[in-house]
Design a protein around this motif. Structure first.
Motif, PDB file in Angstrom:
ATOM      1  N   MET A  72       0.831  -1.211   0.000  1.00 36.93           N
ATOM      2  CA  MET A  72       0.000   0.000   0.000  1.00 36.93           C
ATOM      3  C   MET A  72       0.861   1.255   0.000  1.00 36.93           C
ATOM      4  SD  MET A  72      -3.047  -1.260   2.587  1.00 36.93           S
ATOM      5  CE  MET A  72      -4.028   0.246   2.467  1.00 36.93           C
ATOM      6  N   GLU A  73       2.003   1.212   0.697  1.00 36.84           N
ATOM      7  CA  GLU A  73       2.903   2.363   0.735  1.00 36.84           C
ATOM      8  C   GLU A  73       3.722   2.484  -0.547  1.00 36.84           C
ATOM      9  OE1 GLU A  73       3.478   4.864   2.597  1.00 36.84           O
ATOM     10  OE2 GLU A  73       2.458   4.459   4.479  1.00 36.84           O
ATOM     11  N   HIS A  74       4.312   1.363  -0.986  1.00 39.84           N
ATOM     12  CA  HIS A  74       5.269   1.395  -2.093  1.00 39.84           C
ATOM     13  C   HIS A  74       4.584   1.401  -3.452  1.00 39.84           C
ATOM     14  CE1 HIS A  74       8.593  -0.045  -4.715  1.00 39.84           C
ATOM     15  NE2 HIS A  74       9.332   0.658  -3.869  1.00 39.84           N
ATOM     16  N   GLU A  75       3.555   0.558  -3.600  1.00 33.48           N
ATOM     17  CA  GLU A  75       2.862   0.449  -4.878  1.00 33.48           C
ATOM     18  C   GLU A  75       1.590   1.285  -4.920  1.00 33.48           C
ATOM     19  OE1 GLU A  75       4.044  -1.589  -7.708  1.00 33.48           O
ATOM     20  OE2 GLU A  75       5.654  -0.948  -6.390  1.00 33.48           O
ATOM     21  N   HIS A  76       1.220   1.855  -3.744  1.00 31.84           N
ATOM     22  CA  HIS A  76       0.022   2.698  -3.631  1.00 31.84           C
ATOM     23  C   HIS A  76      -1.237   1.934  -4.018  1.00 31.84           C
ATOM     24  CE1 HIS A  76       2.702   6.039  -2.828  1.00 31.84           C
ATOM     25  NE2 HIS A  76       3.418   5.608  -3.839  1.00 31.84           N
ATOM     26  N   PHE A  77      -1.255   0.643  -3.634  1.00 32.54           N
ATOM     27  CA  PHE A  77      -2.441  -0.175  -3.819  1.00 32.54           C
ATOM     28  C   PHE A  77      -3.468   0.182  -2.754  1.00 32.54           C
ATOM     29  CE2 PHE A  77       0.036  -4.031  -5.697  1.00 32.54           C
ATOM     30  CZ  PHE A  77       0.060  -3.405  -6.938  1.00 32.54           C
ATOM     31  N   THR A  78      -4.735  -0.064  -3.060  1.00 28.71           N
ATOM     32  CA  THR A  78      -5.742  -0.100  -2.014  1.00 28.71           C
ATOM     33  C   THR A  78      -5.597  -1.433  -1.287  1.00 28.71           C
ATOM     34  OG1 THR A  78      -7.364  -1.130  -3.467  1.00 28.71           O
ATOM     35  CG2 THR A  78      -7.329   1.289  -3.405  1.00 28.71           C
ATOM     36  N   TYR A  79      -6.284  -1.590  -0.168  1.00 29.48           N
ATOM     37  CA  TYR A  79      -6.185  -2.848   0.585  1.00 29.48           C
ATOM     38  C   TYR A  79      -6.618  -4.045  -0.266  1.00 29.48           C
ATOM     39  CZ  TYR A  79      -6.771  -6.249   4.349  1.00 29.48           C
ATOM     40  OH  TYR A  79      -6.681  -7.371   5.144  1.00 29.48           O
ATOM     41  N   PRO A  80      -7.781  -3.985  -0.942  1.00 34.34           N
ATOM     42  CA  PRO A  80      -8.165  -5.130  -1.781  1.00 34.34           C
ATOM     43  C   PRO A  80      -7.164  -5.397  -2.910  1.00 34.34           C
ATOM     44  CG  PRO A  80     -10.053  -3.699  -1.402  1.00 34.34           C
ATOM     45  CD  PRO A  80      -8.841  -2.971  -0.909  1.00 34.34           C
ATOM     46  N   GLU A  81      -6.608  -4.333  -3.500  1.00 40.90           N
ATOM     47  CA  GLU A  81      -5.625  -4.514  -4.569  1.00 40.90           C
ATOM     48  C   GLU A  81      -4.373  -5.224  -4.054  1.00 40.90           C
ATOM     49  OE1 GLU A  81      -6.703  -0.621  -7.392  1.00 40.90           O
ATOM     50  OE2 GLU A  81      -5.125  -0.499  -5.870  1.00 40.90           O
ATOM     51  N   ALA A  82      -3.947  -4.893  -2.835  1.00 44.64           N
ATOM     52  CA  ALA A  82      -2.773  -5.548  -2.246  1.00 44.64           C
ATOM     53  C   ALA A  82      -3.051  -7.025  -1.996  1.00 44.64           C
ATOM     54  CB  ALA A  82      -2.382  -4.849  -0.940  1.00 44.64           C
ATOM     55  N   ILE A  83      -4.241  -7.341  -1.483  1.00 47.68           N
ATOM     56  CA  ILE A  83      -4.609  -8.737  -1.244  1.00 47.68           C
ATOM     57  C   ILE A  83      -4.647  -9.510  -2.561  1.00 47.68           C
ATOM     58  CG2 ILE A  83      -6.450 -10.281  -0.454  1.00 47.68           C
ATOM     59  CD1 ILE A  83      -4.978  -8.951   1.834  1.00 47.68           C
ATOM     60  N   ARG A  84      -5.215  -8.904  -3.598  1.00 46.21           N
ATOM     61  CA  ARG A  84      -5.294  -9.575  -4.908  1.00 46.21           C
ATOM     62  C   ARG A  84      -3.891  -9.781  -5.501  1.00 46.21           C
ATOM     63  NH1 ARG A  84     -10.465 -10.003  -6.779  1.00 46.21           N
ATOM     64  NH2 ARG A  84     -12.017  -8.677  -5.738  1.00 46.21           N
ATOM     65  N   TYR A  85      -3.027  -8.795  -5.321  1.00 41.02           N
ATOM     66  CA  TYR A  85      -1.657  -8.917  -5.814  1.00 41.02           C
ATOM     67  C   TYR A  85      -0.960 -10.115  -5.161  1.00 41.02           C
ATOM     68  CZ  TYR A  85       3.308  -7.834  -6.474  1.00 41.02           C
ATOM     69  OH  TYR A  85       4.652  -7.904  -6.786  1.00 41.02           O
ATOM     70  N   LEU A  86      -1.094 -10.231  -3.839  1.00 41.34           N
ATOM     71  CA  LEU A  86      -0.439 -11.325  -3.117  1.00 41.34           C
ATOM     72  C   LEU A  86      -1.065 -12.671  -3.474  1.00 41.34           C
ATOM     73  CD1 LEU A  86      -0.072  -9.618   0.378  1.00 41.34           C
ATOM     74  CD2 LEU A  86       1.769 -10.179  -1.208  1.00 41.34           C
ATOM     75  N   ALA A  87      -2.386 -12.675  -3.648  1.00 45.51           N
ATOM     76  CA  ALA A  87      -3.057 -13.919  -4.030  1.00 45.51           C
ATOM     77  C   ALA A  87      -2.550 -14.403  -5.385  1.00 45.51           C
ATOM     78  CB  ALA A  87      -4.573 -13.700  -4.070  1.00 45.51           C
ATOM     79  N   LYS A  88      -2.369 -13.471  -6.301  1.00 45.11           N
ATOM     80  CA  LYS A  88      -1.860 -13.832  -7.629  1.00 45.11           C
ATOM     81  C   LYS A  88      -0.414 -14.324  -7.537  1.00 45.11           C
ATOM     82  CE  LYS A  88      -1.267 -11.976 -12.310  1.00 45.11           C
ATOM     83  NZ  LYS A  88      -1.429 -10.767 -13.179  1.00 45.11           N
ATOM     84  N   LYS A  89       0.384 -13.653  -6.717  1.00 44.26           N
ATOM     85  CA  LYS A  89       1.807 -14.028  -6.580  1.00 44.26           C
ATOM     86  C   LYS A  89       1.953 -15.443  -6.036  1.00 44.26           C
ATOM     87  CE  LYS A  89       6.075 -12.712  -4.150  1.00 44.26           C
ATOM     88  NZ  LYS A  89       6.979 -12.741  -5.327  1.00 44.26           N
ATOM     89  N   TYR A  90       1.084 -15.806  -5.079  1.00 46.65           N
ATOM     90  CA  TYR A  90       1.210 -17.113  -4.421  1.00 46.65           C
ATOM     91  C   TYR A  90       0.170 -18.126  -4.921  1.00 46.65           C
ATOM     92  CZ  TYR A  90       4.596 -15.056  -1.225  1.00 46.65           C
ATOM     93  OH  TYR A  90       5.723 -14.450  -0.687  1.00 46.65           O
ATOM     94  N   ASN A  91      -0.449 -17.803  -6.068  1.00 44.85           N
ATOM     95  CA  ASN A  91      -1.411 -18.732  -6.700  1.00 44.85           C
ATOM     96  C   ASN A  91      -2.526 -19.162  -5.750  1.00 44.85           C
ATOM     97  OD1 ASN A  91       0.010 -18.875  -9.238  1.00 44.85           O
ATOM     98  ND2 ASN A  91       1.519 -20.192  -8.210  1.00 44.85           N
ATOM     99  N   ILE A  92      -3.073 -18.164  -5.054  1.00 38.53           N
ATOM    100  CA  ILE A  92      -4.181 -18.427  -4.128  1.00 38.53           C
ATOM    101  C   ILE A  92      -5.489 -18.044  -4.812  1.00 38.53           C
ATOM    102  CG2 ILE A  92      -5.221 -17.783  -1.915  1.00 38.53           C
ATOM    103  CD1 ILE A  92      -2.335 -17.123  -0.969  1.00 38.53           C
ATOM    104  N   GLU A  93      -6.428 -18.964  -4.835  1.00 40.15           N
ATOM    105  CA  GLU A  93      -7.717 -18.683  -5.465  1.00 40.15           C
ATOM    106  C   GLU A  93      -8.517 -17.737  -4.580  1.00 40.15           C
ATOM    107  OE1 GLU A  93     -11.686 -21.013  -7.136  1.00 40.15           O
ATOM    108  OE2 GLU A  93      -9.936 -22.163  -6.454  1.00 40.15           O
ATOM    109  N   ILE A  94      -9.053 -16.699  -5.168  1.00 39.59           N
ATOM    110  CA  ILE A  94      -9.784 -15.679  -4.404  1.00 39.59           C
ATOM    111  C   ILE A  94     -11.250 -16.062  -4.289  1.00 39.59           C
ATOM    112  CG2 ILE A  94     -10.562 -13.288  -4.367  1.00 39.59           C
ATOM    113  CD1 ILE A  94      -7.942 -12.496  -5.656  1.00 39.59           C
TER     114      ILE A  94
END
Length: 658
Positions: A72-94
């Motif tokens: 959120m600080e570095h990439e200026h994501f919103t909270y949901p965007e940060a969660i989606r980014y991490l889910a994609k990185k670790y292949n977690i189904e949302i």
């Protein structure tokens, strides 16, 4: 909404050192990692990552938190965007939580529009690079502009074929629905045959701050006078041109790090600056600057430098946006290029060092810029000069900060050779309709300032002591709260001879239980609002998550507590930066004497509060009747005895705090 189960899985799976390692070069330092701050320029590393605690701390900027906070600080994501980014990185189904039919429909519509837009970007880009028409027309144009393959890739530039429905036919063939092709504006509906909006144009994808494709800008390459030179996507559920800035996705990190944003007008201005090595630049994409666009920059920096073409008419037209920037409380400078030059052409033929030097040497304060631009027109005409001064004061009136306004008034007075008193009077009329109300407000502010100043001088020392004690309590809860320790209880009992004596009993407690029970016994709650909220949150966590440690709490650390918590937790870790052990300097760990340390902090707080009560009683003494004074003496004497007993429990006399 993203389900709690998905969020929990993301926090359990994501590793802070792995995620941050994608953005910052980290080197191991004992059990931690260290690196150069991504939020400021520094030569010595002060950025630390703790894999054990799964948190990070940047000592140069004061920022810190968990893995989501970093994104959120570095990439200026919103909270949901940060969660989606991490889910994609670790292949977690949302998983999505239950939504109403209307919410599901709206979410599905927007997501479908995003998917269509992403497909379109890839289609146009591949057409540019791999089709004969794309290479001959689109790629040739970009090469003539001096864009490298790396730049074309970075901005996802593309080409839409000349055929009427080439894109639409391809998208439909891939299974994308016509309704979403039309709602994004990529396809224009027609009864007999829908056709492509951007046919025969080079394409500029427009991204959100988080990198999603919102829309497109297309430039025609033929000399068709009936067709617009540039064509943008129409307004849609995902694209609102007054709320986006071209290049913000590619520029956000540089803007935040350099604490300045260059604002230009067109797509190629942005791209050419990037290619020249200056990445903190965005464009309003030919639209008049809006408050929403300015607030987008304000998330990254308070400083904007507006870059104008050398064209005089363009300067006059663009300068109107300066007042909007000032109104948002931002600092603005203005830099104009030589006649006949724009940011694109100037950056193309200027080396990086010369370009940086030009921007630094020619960026003017907005007052100086307005004066230099408009004074030529006024010349010796008093009426025009008066209008110019009024125009400058009008801009100053937009600044929310009073101190800044006064400084700019002084500058305007100096440049235009007019008294500050006249300017202040004019400013007052613009800022407030009623001059008397302004005077009243100023007096109230001055009076309030004096009161605060006096109170501060009296209370600062006291508040500092209480602040430190309360912060120590939070520190203990964070570092050792779930540990089981042996504590001593000193009880007062009457013996067989009728005398009161101290009985020492030992009993095991969880550290958090000991602290909680002690404060409950004294009916004390923390005075600092942040510490009070954090204390309650931590106690609730420990009560609900017995024997789970603090790690899970840190993984989902509430944003409101992030900075204070990471400050406390990483203070000890910071010692690793100095390699004390390597210099044969060994620091005693608090963990070795945690029960004593906890007891001393609690007793110190009790002493402080007792001393405060005694002082309050002493201050009341002179206002009381003689009988009431005797009662106060008894109370003060009792509190002093209690204080002696407290100090005896830890085997030493403590200093008086008040």
């Amino acid at each position: 909404m993203i389900s709690k189960n998905t969020i929990d899985t993301v926090y359990e799976t994501a590793r802070v050192e792995e995620v941050i390692g994608d953005f910052v070069q980290l080197k191991r330092a004992g059990t931690n990692f260290k690196g150069l701050s991504p939020f400021s320029d520094e030569r010595s590393p002060s950025f630390m990552v703790s894999p054990v605690k799964q948190i990070w701390k940047d000592f140069s900027s004061g920022k810190g938190g968990n893995v989501v906070a970093f994104l959120m600080e570095h990439e200026h994501f919103t909270y949901p965007e940060a969660i989606r980014y991490l889910a994609k990185k670790y292949n977690i189904e949302i998983e999505e939580t239950e939504q109403t039919d209307e919410e599901k429909a709206n979410a599905d519509i927007k997501e479908s529009m995003y998917l269509v837009s992403e497909f379109a970007k890839n289609y146009f880009h591949n057409t540019l690079l791999h089709s004969e028409e794309g290479k001959a027309i689109g790629l040739s144009y970009f090469k003539e502009r001096g864009f490298t393959n790396e730049t074309i890739q970075k901005f996802g530039l593309g080409y839409s074929p000349e055929a009427w429905d080439a894109f639409t036919k391809e998208a439909l063939g891939k299974g994308y629905k016509l309704e979403f092709l039309e709602s994004t504006g990529l396809t224009i509906p027609k009864e007999d045959k829908p056709f492509d909006r951007f046919k025969g144009r080079v394409m500029f994808p427009i991204h959100s701050m988080s990198g999603r494709v919102l829309g497109f800008g297309g430039r025609i390459l033929t000399n068709d006078k009936k067709a617009a030179k540039y064509l943008n996507s129409p307004e849609s559920e995902i694209y609102h041109k007054t709320k986006v800035l071209y290049g913000i996705y590619q520029a956000k990190q540089a803007i935040a790090k350099l604490n300045n944003c260059y604002l230009v007008e067109g797509y190629t201005d942005v791209i050419q600056f990037h290619q020249a090595g200056i990445e903190n630049v965005v464009a309003s994409s030919g639209t008049a600057l809006t408050p929403d666009q300015i607030r987008l920059i304000n998330r990254l920096t308070k400083n904007i430098t507006v870059l104008f073409d050398g064209d005089a008419a363009g300067l006059r037209a663009s300068i109107r946006g300066i007042d909007l920037i000032l109104e948002e409380g931002m600092n603005v400078k203005v830099c104009a290029f030589p006649d006949g030059e724009d940011p694109d052409s100037f950056a193309k033929k200027t080396s990086y060092d010369d370009l940086i030097a030009y921007l630094e040497n020619n960026a003017k304060d907005f007052i100086q810029f307005k004066a230099s631009l408009l004074i030529k027109e006024a010349q010796n005409d008093p009426i025009k000069k008066a209008d110019l001064i009024r125009d400058m004061v009008q801009s100053i009136s937009k600044i929310p900060d009073r101190i800044q306004r006064e400084i700019y008034i002084q500058e305007c007075s100096r440049i235009m050779d007019i008294s500050e008193q006249v300017l202040m009077s004019t400013l007052a009329q613009l800022v407030q309709k009623d001059i008397a109300e302004i005077g009243k407000k100023q007096k109230q502010e001055q009076k309030a300032f004096e009161i605060v100043k006096n109170e501060t001088s009296i209370q600062t020392e006291k508040l500092d002591i209480l602040y430190q004690l309360e912060r120590k309590i939070i520190e203990i809860l964070l570092l050792y709260g779930d540990m089981t320790e042996m504590f001593q209880d000193v009880l007062l009992k009457t013996n067989s001879e009728g005398k009161i004596e101290q009985i020492v009993e030992k009993k095991e407690y969880k550290v958090y239980q000991r602290i909680y029970l002690s404060l409950q016994e004294d009916e004390v709650e923390l005075a600092n609002p942040l510490f009070r909220a954090l204390f309650n949150d931590l106690i609730t966590y420990y009560l609900q998550n017995e024997n789970s440690g603090i790690e899970n709490y840190l993984k989902q650390l509430p944003e409101a507590f992030a900075q204070e918590v990471t400050d406390i937790l990483m203070e000890d870790e910071r010692l690793n930066l100095h390699n004390w052990d390597g210099q044969n300097i060994f620091v005693k760990q608090k963990k070795e004497t945690i029960s004593q340390y906890t007891s001393e902090i609690i007793i110190s707080m009790r002493e402080y509060l007792i001393n405060k009560l005694i002082l309050d009683l002493v201050n009341e003494f002179s206002d009381k009747l003689e009988e009431e004074q005797e009662e106060l003496k008894v109370m003060i004497n009792d509190y002093n005895k209690l204080k002696v007993n407290l100090t005896a429990t830890i085997g030493r006399i403590r200093s008086t705090y008040i």
